[in-house]
Design a protein around this motif. Structure first.
Motif, mmCIF file in Angstrom:
data_model
loop_
_atom_site.group_PDB
_atom_site.id
_atom_site.type_symbol
_atom_site.label_atom_id
_atom_site.label_comp_id
_atom_site.label_asym_id
_atom_site.label_seq_id
_atom_site.Cartn_x
_atom_site.Cartn_y
_atom_site.Cartn_z
ATOM 1 N N PHE A 32 0.831 -1.200 0.000
ATOM 2 C CA PHE A 32 0.000 0.000 0.000
ATOM 3 C C PHE A 32 0.867 1.250 0.000
ATOM 4 N N ARG A 33 0.516 2.190 -0.890
ATOM 5 C CA ARG A 33 1.168 3.497 -0.955
ATOM 6 C C ARG A 33 0.077 4.543 -1.146
ATOM 7 N N PRO A 34 -0.024 5.510 -0.227
ATOM 8 C CA PRO A 34 -1.088 6.502 -0.373
ATOM 9 C C PRO A 34 -0.913 7.395 -1.601
ATOM 10 N N TYR A 35 0.308 7.534 -2.076
ATOM 11 C CA TYR A 35 0.593 8.233 -3.331
ATOM 12 C C TYR A 35 1.983 7.819 -3.802
ATOM 13 N N ASP A 36 2.337 8.191 -5.026
ATOM 14 C CA ASP A 36 3.541 7.672 -5.697
ATOM 15 C C ASP A 36 4.872 7.970 -5.018
ATOM 16 N N LYS A 37 4.963 9.014 -4.251
ATOM 17 C CA LYS A 37 6.245 9.390 -3.640
ATOM 18 C C LYS A 37 6.508 8.674 -2.313
ATOM 19 N N VAL A 38 5.595 7.816 -1.891
ATOM 20 C CA VAL A 38 5.702 7.126 -0.609
ATOM 21 C C VAL A 38 6.094 5.668 -0.858
ATOM 22 N N ASN A 39 6.998 5.162 -0.054
ATOM 23 C CA ASN A 39 7.380 3.749 -0.143
ATOM 24 C C ASN A 39 6.394 2.896 0.646
ATOM 25 N N HIS A 40 6.292 1.627 0.275
ATOM 26 C CA HIS A 40 5.388 0.716 0.974
ATOM 27 C C HIS A 40 6.106 0.005 2.114
ATOM 28 N N LEU A 41 5.341 -0.718 2.917
ATOM 29 C CA LEU A 41 5.870 -1.399 4.092
ATOM 30 C C LEU A 41 6.978 -2.386 3.727
#
Length: 160
Positions: A32-41
């Motif tokens: 899960f990524r809330p938007y493209d600039k965020v890395n996932h778990l």
């Protein structure tokens, strides 16, 4: 106040916190990524495990590091986010994170002041001594724990 016992406790606590937060994710939620600039778990936890190997090498330059499948491909400097299937499972990577944290604790227990104050073999933009770089990597780990916490909280809100 001696910083070494605090860091030992910190790495141990961080391993437990990561494992506990990871329990809140299942299936594809680890990507899960809330938007493209965020890395996932999966990236966040793998990145922490990767950096812990750097800390181990700083503490013991002759250490033979263990690596898991695709670790370098996923986390080498400048590597873009990889396809989901390239990442280790969260239970597997939390075990790696724990083992490396345990090793760091042992190495910190045997660390001399001379080695802590010595020039680091790594030319990084934050500190030139082994100790300053270890401290920065420890703080870096805590920064990423905050990101993981936000991912968890956002995902919980979406599920409600």
């Amino acid at each position: 106040m001696n910083i070494i016992p605090l860091m030992q406790q910190g790495f141990t606590t961080n391993s437990k916190r990561v494992a506990k937060m990871a329990d809140n994710f299942s299936g594809n939620e680890v990507f899960f990524r809330p938007y493209d600039k965020v890395n996932h778990l999966a990236w966040e936890i793998g990145h922490l495990a990767f950096i812990r190997n750097t800390v181990i090498k700083l503490l013991n330059p002759s250490e033979n590091l263990e690596s898991y499948e695709n670790e370098r491909a996923n986390f080498a400097l400048g590597t873009p986010l990889q396809p989901n299937e390239m990442y280790a499972s969260i239970p597997d990577i939390t075990v790696v994170l724990q083992k490396r944290g345990d090793r760091i604790g042992v190495l910190l227990a045997n660390l001399t002041q001379e080695h802590w104050d010595s020039e680091s073999p790594y030319k990084l933009p934050f500190g030139t001594t082994v100790g300053s770089q270890i401290w920065t990597f420890f703080m870096h780990e805590n920064f990423h724990l905050g990101e993981i916490s936000y991912l968890k909280n956002i995902l919980v809100r979406i599920k409600e």
